[in-house]
Design a protein around this motif. Structure first.
Motif, PDB file in Angstrom:
ATOM      1  N   LEU A  48      30.696  69.105   8.449  1.00  0.00           N
ATOM      2  CA  LEU A  48      30.589  69.504  10.047  1.00  0.00           C
ATOM      3  C   LEU A  48      29.127  69.605  10.468  1.00  0.00           C
ATOM      4  CD1 LEU A  48      33.495  71.986  10.184  1.00  0.00           C
ATOM      5  CD2 LEU A  48      33.325  69.713  11.111  1.00  0.00           C
ATOM      6  N   LEU A  49      28.144  69.950   9.558  1.00  0.00           N
ATOM      7  CA  LEU A  49      26.675  70.354   9.993  1.00  0.00           C
ATOM      8  C   LEU A  49      26.325  68.947  10.728  1.00  0.00           C
ATOM      9  CD1 LEU A  49      25.059  71.613   6.656  1.00  0.00           C
ATOM     10  CD2 LEU A  49      25.600  72.856   8.594  1.00  0.00           C
ATOM     11  N   SER A  50      26.682  67.523  10.435  1.00  0.00           N
ATOM     12  CA  SER A  50      26.400  66.460  11.316  1.00  0.00           C
ATOM     13  C   SER A  50      27.452  65.704  11.552  1.00  0.00           C
ATOM     14  CB  SER A  50      25.294  65.683  10.321  1.00  0.00           C
ATOM     15  OG  SER A  50      24.277  66.341  10.060  1.00  0.00           O
ATOM     16  N   PHE A  51      28.579  65.860  11.243  1.00  0.00           N
ATOM     17  CA  PHE A  51      29.707  64.953  11.552  1.00  0.00           C
ATOM     18  C   PHE A  51      30.932  65.970  12.186  1.00  0.00           C
ATOM     19  CE2 PHE A  51      27.794  63.305   7.824  1.00  0.00           C
ATOM     20  CZ  PHE A  51      27.803  61.892   8.257  1.00  0.00           C
ATOM     21  N   ALA A  52      31.063  65.473  13.608  1.00  0.00           N
ATOM     22  CA  ALA A  52      31.998  66.346  14.214  1.00  0.00           C
ATOM     23  C   ALA A  52      33.476  66.266  13.571  1.00  0.00           C
ATOM     24  CB  ALA A  52      32.182  65.893  15.779  1.00  0.00           C
ATOM     25  N   PRO A  53      34.334  67.219  13.874  1.00  0.00           N
ATOM     26  CA  PRO A  53      35.584  67.277  13.035  1.00  0.00           C
ATOM     27  C   PRO A  53      36.279  65.904  13.084  1.00  0.00           C
ATOM     28  CG  PRO A  53      35.314  69.232  14.539  1.00  0.00           C
ATOM     29  CD  PRO A  53      34.273  68.388  14.788  1.00  0.00           C
ATOM     30  N   PHE A  54      36.696  65.616  14.034  1.00  0.00           N
ATOM     31  CA  PHE A  54      37.604  64.199  13.878  1.00  0.00           C
ATOM     32  C   PHE A  54      36.928  63.000  13.568  1.00  0.00           C
ATOM     33  CE2 PHE A  54      39.650  66.891  17.382  1.00  0.00           C
ATOM     34  CZ  PHE A  54      40.855  67.086  16.702  1.00  0.00           C
ATOM     35  N   MET A 100      44.918  66.655   8.674  1.00  0.00           N
ATOM     36  CA  MET A 100      43.483  66.997   8.308  1.00  0.00           C
ATOM     37  C   MET A 100      42.557  66.986   9.621  1.00  0.00           C
ATOM     38  SD  MET A 100      43.758  67.025   5.000  1.00  0.00           S
ATOM     39  CE  MET A 100      41.986  67.233   5.070  1.00  0.00           C
ATOM     40  N   GLY A 101      42.772  66.497  10.681  1.00  0.00           N
ATOM     41  CA  GLY A 101      42.092  66.664  11.924  1.00  0.00           C
ATOM     42  C   GLY A 101      42.072  68.041  12.113  1.00  0.00           C
ATOM     43  N   GLY A 102      43.145  68.566  12.313  1.00  0.00           N
ATOM     44  CA  GLY A 102      43.248  70.118  12.671  1.00  0.00           C
ATOM     45  C   GLY A 102      42.535  70.902  11.833  1.00  0.00           C
ATOM     46  N   THR A 103      42.372  70.673  10.534  1.00  0.00           N
ATOM     47  CA  THR A 103      41.730  71.601   9.362  1.00  0.00           C
ATOM     48  C   THR A 103      40.581  71.536   9.647  1.00  0.00           C
ATOM     49  OG1 THR A 103      43.727  70.945   7.826  1.00  0.00           O
ATOM     50  CG2 THR A 103      41.471  71.588   6.945  1.00  0.00           C
ATOM     51  N   ALA A 104      39.775  70.175   9.721  1.00  0.00           N
ATOM     52  CA  ALA A 104      38.379  70.105  10.152  1.00  0.00           C
ATOM     53  C   ALA A 104      38.196  71.027  11.581  1.00  0.00           C
ATOM     54  CB  ALA A 104      38.074  68.896  10.038  1.00  0.00           C
ATOM     55  N   PHE A 105      39.047  70.704  12.439  1.00  0.00           N
ATOM     56  CA  PHE A 105      38.593  71.555  13.601  1.00  0.00           C
ATOM     57  C   PHE A 105      38.765  72.971  13.530  1.00  0.00           C
ATOM     58  CE2 PHE A 105      39.555  73.232  17.982  1.00  0.00           C
ATOM     59  CZ  PHE A 105      38.768  72.508  18.515  1.00  0.00           C
ATOM     60  N   ALA A 106      39.742  73.336  12.881  1.00  0.00           N
ATOM     61  CA  ALA A 106      39.761  74.838  12.475  1.00  0.00           C
ATOM     62  C   ALA A 106      38.436  75.466  11.837  1.00  0.00           C
ATOM     63  CB  ALA A 106      41.058  75.313  11.596  1.00  0.00           C
ATOM     64  N   GLU A 107      37.927  74.565  10.655  1.00  0.00           N
ATOM     65  CA  GLU A 107      36.761  75.156   9.880  1.00  0.00           C
ATOM     66  C   GLU A 107      35.523  75.216  10.834  1.00  0.00           C
ATOM     67  OE1 GLU A 107      35.933  73.936   5.995  1.00  0.00           O
ATOM     68  OE2 GLU A 107      37.900  73.366   5.826  1.00  0.00           O
ATOM     69  N   VAL A 108      35.339  74.768  12.133  1.00  0.00           N
ATOM     70  CA  VAL A 108      34.335  74.950  12.988  1.00  0.00           C
ATOM     71  C   VAL A 108      34.099  76.476  13.094  1.00  0.00           C
ATOM     72  CG1 VAL A 108      33.407  74.598  15.261  1.00  0.00           C
ATOM     73  CG2 VAL A 108      34.478  72.697  14.055  1.00  0.00           C
ATOM     74  N   SER A 109      35.326  77.216  13.145  1.00  0.00           N
ATOM     75  CA  SER A 109      35.325  78.572  13.441  1.00  0.00           C
ATOM     76  C   SER A 109      35.544  79.589  12.712  1.00  0.00           C
ATOM     77  CB  SER A 109      35.859  78.843  15.171  1.00  0.00           C
ATOM     78  OG  SER A 109      37.227  78.298  14.963  1.00  0.00           O
ATOM     79  N   VAL A 110      36.397  79.093  11.570  1.00  0.00           N
ATOM     80  CA  VAL A 110      37.110  79.946  10.632  1.00  0.00           C
ATOM     81  C   VAL A 110      36.515  79.280   9.230  1.00  0.00           C
ATOM     82  CG1 VAL A 110      39.254  80.791   9.670  1.00  0.00           C
ATOM     83  CG2 VAL A 110      39.197  80.096  12.111  1.00  0.00           C
ATOM     84  N   GLY A 111      36.367  80.287   8.227  1.00  0.00           N
ATOM     85  CA  GLY A 111      35.938  80.107   7.032  1.00  0.00           C
ATOM     86  C   GLY A 111      36.887  79.164   6.078  1.00  0.00           C
TER      87      GLY A 111
END
Length: 306
Positions: A48-54, A100-111
């Protein structure tokens, strides 16, 4: 989640193998599902440092799906039928697009550790959805479902999810989508056999994720950070290709309880990696909630001996 069959260890491994312990191949497959899948959530965080979630997930599954499909075609496996491609679009859209898209989106703000701890509830959700097909849980399974859902409720009250309502909504949606897609793939929308079915699911799910990425206006961060690129490659090769195929081998050759043991191990590994490597904070309360969730899953999968 692919269906788990109910053959005993002796049925699958044979009496001699069962007495002698697990063959080296199954030990390697077990290590892959425990360690690799447990570490993918931290890899998602770094990507996520360089690739947006979706965008991250879409490119990951498109590349992995194309590589796997090309490999299967080289081995002479036929392409899926039109009906199987349609099923792959529905299942891939739910499990990979929403899950998996929702998982990546959640990790933007949750550990990452808390995210995978929440995901441990998926077997319980699948058991509940199977009620629509007349599959009624045994008393012990019903207790496990209730206990696991209570643990998830406790988990949502911890500091991590309380600080990010959007992350909580994203991971809850991800678990629902993954569970519904899993049940539909088992009951009414079968994919092509073997690895070609999973390849078609990844390709279709990747397309859905890229559409979601476009709708969210995501773009590449150029040049990408080396750590993010390494994490993305790790997800493609180890997370999508190696670990899943290892899981399929376990389903075919190992007891169901052993094949599904990653359900208990992944949250612990993910939380430990998040704390030790990424510096994430997990409170004693949240560790306790995870213990309740995993206890529920253990009861759900427990098969008493006759």
């Amino acid at each position: 989640m692919p269906a788990l069959n109910s053959l005993s260890p002796v049925d699958k491994l044979g009496p001699t193998a069962a007495r002698a312990g697990l063959p080296p191949l199954l030990l390697l497959c077990l290590a892959a599902t425990w360690l690799v899948w447990g570490s993918t959530y931290l890899a998602i965080k770094y990507a996520l440092l360089s690739f947006a979630p979706f965008l991250q997930m879409g490119t990951r599954f498109l590349v992995a799906g194309a590589l796997l499909a090309a490999w299967m075609r080289w081995r002479g496996v036929a392409w899926p039928t039109r009906l199987q491609w349609r099923n792959a679009l529905v299942i891939g859209g739910l499990m990979l697009g929403g899950g998996m898209g929702g998982t990546a989106f959640a990790e933007v703000s949750v550990g990452s550790g808390l995210v995978v701890a929440f995901i441990a509830v998926v077997p319980l959700m699948i058991a509940l959805l199977n009620l629509f097909w007349g599959v009624v849980p045994r008393k012990l399974e019903a207790v496990g479902i209730a206990l696991g859902l209570a643990g998830v409720l406790l988990l949502t009250q911890g500091n991590g999810f309380q600080a990010s309502p959007s992350g909580l909504l994203a991971i809850a949606t991800a678990c629902i989508c993954w569970s519904v897609g899993s049940v539909l793939s088992q009951r009414t929308l079968p994919l092509a056999d073997g690895a070609m079915g999973f390849a078609s699911e990844m390709i279709c799910g990747g397309v859905v994720l890229m559409l979601l990425s476009a709708l969210h206006g995501e773009s590449f961060a150029w040049p990408p950070q080396p750590l993010a690129v390494a994490a993305w490659l790790y997800l493609v090769v180890f997370g999508s290709l190696i670990a899943f195929n290892a899981y399929m081998v376990l389903l075919a050759r190992a007891p169901a309880a052993l094949a599904s043991s990653y359900t208990f191990v992944n949250p612990v590994i993910a939380m430990l990696l998040g704390v030790l490597i990424a510096g994430e904070t997990v409170t004693p309360y949240e560790w306790g909630a995870v213990t309740v969730v995993l206890s529920g899953v253990l009861l759900l999968l427990w098969k008493p001996r006759a």
